[in-house]
Structures are given as C-alpha cells and as structure tokens.
Design a protein around this motif. Sequence first.
Motif, PDB file in Angstrom:
ATOM      1  N   LEU A  60     -55.756 -20.541   7.025  1.00 50.57           N
ATOM      2  CA  LEU A  60     -55.860 -19.114   7.343  1.00 50.57           C
ATOM      3  C   LEU A  60     -56.993 -18.862   8.340  1.00 50.57           C
ATOM      4  O   LEU A  60     -56.845 -18.079   9.281  1.00 50.57           O
ATOM      5  CB  LEU A  60     -56.087 -18.306   6.058  1.00 50.57           C
ATOM      6  CG  LEU A  60     -54.896 -18.283   5.084  1.00 50.57           C
ATOM      7  CD1 LEU A  60     -55.302 -17.685   3.744  1.00 50.57           C
ATOM      8  CD2 LEU A  60     -53.732 -17.490   5.684  1.00 50.57           C
ATOM      9  N   ARG A  61     -58.135 -19.558   8.140  1.00 55.13           N
ATOM     10  CA  ARG A  61     -59.249 -19.368   9.094  1.00 55.13           C
ATOM     11  C   ARG A  61     -58.842 -19.831  10.491  1.00 55.13           C
ATOM     12  O   ARG A  61     -59.190 -19.218  11.493  1.00 55.13           O
ATOM     13  CB  ARG A  61     -60.508 -20.106   8.608  1.00 55.13           C
ATOM     14  CG  ARG A  61     -61.257 -19.347   7.524  1.00 55.13           C
ATOM     15  CD  ARG A  61     -62.582 -19.997   7.168  1.00 55.13           C
ATOM     16  NE  ARG A  61     -62.381 -21.227   6.447  1.00 55.13           N
ATOM     17  CZ  ARG A  61     -62.158 -21.300   5.136  1.00 55.13           C
ATOM     18  NH1 ARG A  61     -62.131 -20.209   4.408  1.00 55.13           N
ATOM     19  NH2 ARG A  61     -61.974 -22.458   4.550  1.00 55.13           N
ATOM     20  N   GLU A  97     -60.675 -10.702  -0.370  1.00 59.28           N
ATOM     21  CA  GLU A  97     -59.488 -10.488  -1.203  1.00 59.28           C
ATOM     22  C   GLU A  97     -58.426 -11.537  -0.919  1.00 59.28           C
ATOM     23  O   GLU A  97     -58.452 -12.178   0.126  1.00 59.28           O
ATOM     24  CB  GLU A  97     -58.916  -9.091  -0.921  1.00 59.28           C
ATOM     25  CG  GLU A  97     -59.812  -8.023  -1.492  1.00 59.28           C
ATOM     26  CD  GLU A  97     -59.408  -6.632  -1.073  1.00 59.28           C
ATOM     27  OE1 GLU A  97     -58.323  -6.482  -0.486  1.00 59.28           O
ATOM     28  OE2 GLU A  97     -60.198  -5.712  -1.325  1.00 59.28           O
ATOM     29  N   VAL A 136     -54.936 -12.964   0.240  1.00 61.93           N
ATOM     30  CA  VAL A 136     -53.881 -12.631   1.188  1.00 61.93           C
ATOM     31  C   VAL A 136     -52.590 -12.440   0.368  1.00 61.93           C
ATOM     32  O   VAL A 136     -52.426 -13.102  -0.661  1.00 61.93           O
ATOM     33  CB  VAL A 136     -53.765 -13.811   2.190  1.00 61.93           C
ATOM     34  CG1 VAL A 136     -52.536 -13.723   3.030  1.00 61.93           C
ATOM     35  CG2 VAL A 136     -55.027 -13.898   3.040  1.00 61.93           C
ATOM     36  N   GLY A 184     -56.853 -24.754  -2.973  1.00 57.14           N
ATOM     37  CA  GLY A 184     -56.848 -23.300  -2.788  1.00 57.14           C
ATOM     38  C   GLY A 184     -55.479 -22.671  -2.975  1.00 57.14           C
ATOM     39  O   GLY A 184     -55.250 -21.534  -2.555  1.00 57.14           O
ATOM     40  N   PHE A 185     -54.573 -23.371  -3.581  1.00 59.87           N
ATOM     41  CA  PHE A 185     -53.233 -22.863  -3.877  1.00 59.87           C
ATOM     42  C   PHE A 185     -52.733 -23.614  -5.099  1.00 59.87           C
ATOM     43  O   PHE A 185     -52.828 -24.836  -5.112  1.00 59.87           O
ATOM     44  CB  PHE A 185     -52.294 -23.104  -2.698  1.00 59.87           C
ATOM     45  CG  PHE A 185     -50.947 -22.438  -2.827  1.00 59.87           C
ATOM     46  CD1 PHE A 185     -50.684 -21.225  -2.205  1.00 59.87           C
ATOM     47  CD2 PHE A 185     -49.940 -23.019  -3.579  1.00 59.87           C
ATOM     48  CE1 PHE A 185     -49.450 -20.609  -2.317  1.00 59.87           C
ATOM     49  CE2 PHE A 185     -48.705 -22.401  -3.703  1.00 59.87           C
ATOM     50  CZ  PHE A 185     -48.457 -21.195  -3.069  1.00 59.87           C
ATOM     51  N   ARG A 206     -53.282 -19.482  -6.304  1.00 60.34           N
ATOM     52  CA  ARG A 206     -54.363 -18.601  -6.727  1.00 60.34           C
ATOM     53  C   ARG A 206     -53.838 -17.422  -7.527  1.00 60.34           C
ATOM     54  O   ARG A 206     -54.629 -16.563  -7.942  1.00 60.34           O
ATOM     55  CB  ARG A 206     -55.138 -18.096  -5.513  1.00 60.34           C
ATOM     56  CG  ARG A 206     -56.315 -19.016  -5.169  1.00 60.34           C
ATOM     57  CD  ARG A 206     -56.942 -18.502  -3.902  1.00 60.34           C
ATOM     58  NE  ARG A 206     -58.353 -18.717  -3.867  1.00 60.34           N
ATOM     59  CZ  ARG A 206     -58.962 -19.458  -2.926  1.00 60.34           C
ATOM     60  NH1 ARG A 206     -58.264 -20.061  -2.004  1.00 60.34           N
ATOM     61  NH2 ARG A 206     -60.263 -19.583  -2.914  1.00 60.34           N
ATOM     62  N   GLN A 226     -47.729 -17.559  -7.355  1.00 61.44           N
ATOM     63  CA  GLN A 226     -47.811 -18.714  -6.449  1.00 61.44           C
ATOM     64  C   GLN A 226     -47.518 -20.007  -7.205  1.00 61.44           C
ATOM     65  O   GLN A 226     -46.843 -20.903  -6.692  1.00 61.44           O
ATOM     66  CB  GLN A 226     -49.191 -18.781  -5.787  1.00 61.44           C
ATOM     67  CG  GLN A 226     -49.453 -17.663  -4.793  1.00 61.44           C
ATOM     68  CD  GLN A 226     -50.846 -17.741  -4.170  1.00 61.44           C
ATOM     69  OE1 GLN A 226     -51.534 -18.751  -4.253  1.00 61.44           O
ATOM     70  NE2 GLN A 226     -51.273 -16.651  -3.547  1.00 61.44           N
ATOM     71  N   ARG A 237     -70.481 -19.226   5.993  1.00 62.12           N
ATOM     72  CA  ARG A 237     -69.163 -18.626   6.144  1.00 62.12           C
ATOM     73  C   ARG A 237     -69.291 -17.116   6.032  1.00 62.12           C
ATOM     74  O   ARG A 237     -70.080 -16.629   5.237  1.00 62.12           O
ATOM     75  CB  ARG A 237     -68.235 -19.157   5.035  1.00 62.12           C
ATOM     76  CG  ARG A 237     -67.185 -20.097   5.560  1.00 62.12           C
ATOM     77  CD  ARG A 237     -66.447 -20.771   4.440  1.00 62.12           C
ATOM     78  NE  ARG A 237     -65.692 -19.862   3.588  1.00 62.12           N
ATOM     79  CZ  ARG A 237     -64.824 -20.278   2.667  1.00 62.12           C
ATOM     80  NH1 ARG A 237     -64.617 -21.563   2.504  1.00 62.12           N
ATOM     81  NH2 ARG A 237     -64.176 -19.422   1.916  1.00 62.12           N
ATOM     82  N   ARG A 260     -64.956 -12.013  -4.457  1.00 66.63           N
ATOM     83  CA  ARG A 260     -64.118 -13.212  -4.597  1.00 66.63           C
ATOM     84  C   ARG A 260     -64.167 -13.734  -6.028  1.00 66.63           C
ATOM     85  O   ARG A 260     -63.153 -14.147  -6.583  1.00 66.63           O
ATOM     86  CB  ARG A 260     -64.587 -14.296  -3.617  1.00 66.63           C
ATOM     87  CG  ARG A 260     -64.226 -13.981  -2.173  1.00 66.63           C
ATOM     88  CD  ARG A 260     -65.033 -14.805  -1.188  1.00 66.63           C
ATOM     89  NE  ARG A 260     -64.755 -16.224  -1.285  1.00 66.63           N
ATOM     90  CZ  ARG A 260     -65.621 -17.165  -0.916  1.00 66.63           C
ATOM     91  NH1 ARG A 260     -66.816 -16.835  -0.439  1.00 66.63           N
ATOM     92  NH2 ARG A 260     -65.297 -18.422  -1.018  1.00 66.63           N
TER      93      ARG A 260
HETATM   94  P1  AMP Z   1     -61.141 -20.645   0.483  1.00 64.20           P
HETATM   95  O1  AMP Z   1     -61.498 -21.329   1.754  1.00 64.20           O
HETATM   96  O2  AMP Z   1     -60.248 -21.486  -0.402  1.00 64.20           O
HETATM   97  O3  AMP Z   1     -62.333 -20.108  -0.243  1.00 64.20           O
HETATM   98  O4  AMP Z   1     -60.245 -19.365   0.900  1.00 64.20           O
HETATM   99  C1  AMP Z   1     -60.772 -18.367   1.748  1.00 64.20           C
HETATM  100  C2  AMP Z   1     -59.949 -17.104   1.675  1.00 64.20           C
HETATM  101  O5  AMP Z   1     -58.613 -17.366   2.109  1.00 64.20           O
HETATM  102  C3  AMP Z   1     -59.791 -16.482   0.296  1.00 64.20           C
HETATM  103  O6  AMP Z   1     -60.894 -15.687  -0.073  1.00 64.20           O
HETATM  104  C4  AMP Z   1     -58.506 -15.656   0.497  1.00 64.20           C
HETATM  105  O7  AMP Z   1     -58.774 -14.491   1.251  1.00 64.20           O
HETATM  106  C5  AMP Z   1     -57.676 -16.576   1.372  1.00 64.20           C
HETATM  107  N1  AMP Z   1     -56.840 -17.495   0.580  1.00 64.20           N
HETATM  108  C6  AMP Z   1     -56.974 -18.833   0.471  1.00 64.20           C
HETATM  109  N2  AMP Z   1     -56.038 -19.358  -0.335  1.00 64.20           N
HETATM  110  C7  AMP Z   1     -55.281 -18.316  -0.763  1.00 64.20           C
HETATM  111  C8  AMP Z   1     -54.161 -18.190  -1.628  1.00 64.20           C
HETATM  112  N3  AMP Z   1     -53.603 -19.243  -2.240  1.00 64.20           N
HETATM  113  N4  AMP Z   1     -53.653 -16.948  -1.838  1.00 64.20           N
HETATM  114  C9  AMP Z   1     -54.166 -15.865  -1.238  1.00 64.20           C
HETATM  115  N5  AMP Z   1     -55.237 -15.911  -0.421  1.00 64.20           N
HETATM  116  C10 AMP Z   1     -55.793 -17.116  -0.175  1.00 64.20           C
END
Ligand code: AMP
Length: 217
Positions: free
Chosen positions: A37-38, A59, A61, A87-88, A90, A94, A162, A173
């Motif tokens: 996503l980043r 928040e 996504v 990270g999935f 969450r 999902q 970050r 978060r």
């Molecule tokens: P992370 O790098 O894993 O801390 O993720 C950073 C951000 O990406 C989170 O705070 C969410 O905004 C988004 N994100 C990452 N993984 C998910 C997910 N599985 N579902 C929804 N948003 C996500």
Amino acid sequence: MGAHIVFLGPPGSGKGTQSVLLGKKLKVAHVNVGEMLREAIRTKSPVGVTAREYLDRGELVPDSLVIRLVGDLLSHPPASNGFILDGFPRTLLQAEELEKLLEGDGGKLRHAIYLRVSKEKVLDRLTLRLVCGACSAVYHQKYSPPREKGKCDACGGGLTGRNDDRPDVVARRLAIYEKESQPILDYYRKKGILREVDGNGRPEEVTRTLYEVVGVK
Ligand code: AMP
C-alpha cells in the motif's frame, strides 16, 4: 504444496522482521500488505490514491480493496509455491476470504503465527522506529541503530520515522487492532492452526522460538 503462513500481532510486534526471516528460511514468497500500500501511495496508483487517507489516519483500508490486492498477488506463480502474509488478515472477513481464495487453488493455511507483545513494548518500538526510504529496512533508535546516523546500513538510503508512527496515529492503530484481532485469533484457534509466540524478547530470541514452533532449524 508449499507452506502458507499468516502473521498476526499488533503494530510493532515484529511481524515484518520475523516474517521476512521465515520467508527466506522456507524459501517462499513474502507478502507485506502495508508495504504494497505504501508503494502504491508513492507511485500514486489508483489503489494508492484511495488508500492514502486511511494510512494517514491509521485506519484500515476497506476490506474489498485489500482482498482484491491479495487475491491478485496470490494467483501469480511466485506465491503458488506457498507464501508468508504479513499484515493480512486484519479483519475476520479478510480471514474468511483468504480461506476461500486458497480453497479455490487447492491450498490450505498451515500456521497462523500470533506474535504476542505487551502494549508498553509496542509503544516503545513504534515511536523510535526508523525505516529506510529506499529499501524499507527497519531500525530502532535505541535497540538496533544504524552504524551511521540517519543512513541505512544495507543500501545507504535515508532513514526516517514512518508517518503513521506518530503518537496520535499509533493510538488509533492500536485501538483498531484491539477491536479487530480477537475474532481472527478465535477463528484460527478453532481451526487448530494458531501458534502463539512470545514476541517481547530480542529479535534473535523471538526468531529461535518461532523456528521451534513451525518446526524449522
Ligand atoms: P503495516 O505496515 O502492516 O503497519 O500497515 C500499514 C497500514 O496499511 C495500516 O495501518 C492500514 O492502514 C493499512 N493496511 C495494511 N494491511 C491491511 C489490511 N490487511 N487491511 C486493511 N488495511 C491494511
């Protein structure tokens, strides 16, 4: 059939660090959804344009967007031999959708690794975290500082905190994690694949426990 593994745990639990190591050890694809996503935000792709405001606020996504992203990815050959998802899921939805995606492929999750870490530790880790803007390597100002201040050991890129590690966003978060995580843990516990790992120790200690839990040397 390769290993299909997900990593669960609060922000700052060490999911990124540990899942990368395990992915290399098992020689399977490592998928970090937050990083995808980043990257989408950096390149201003349509996904990035939608995702940006959610990440900025700390928040999640919307499910539909991340499920589509992960579905596309898992259908590609590098992931068909197994993967580690960082990270999935969450949300419970999902988790359920992931199971359907895998079933369609004749696959099955082998482990849901839960890195359990105290709230104090998480706050300490996140507020002093540094990330390389070029290669995404992670450092900590106190526990694992770079050799040269502000510079990545691996690639020489610049290190910064970050955006979403600011105290107000971190609080948000964590609150969302606390609300969403229990149903996911229960879901995998019922399936008999939840593996709890104490994530409070030093990275090497956590890695040792993790390898024992998943049965690799
Ligand atoms: P992370 O790098 O894993 O801390 O993720 C950073 C951000 O990406 C989170 O705070 C969410 O905004 C988004 N994100 C990452 N993984 C998910 C997910 N599985 N579902 C929804 N948003 C996500």
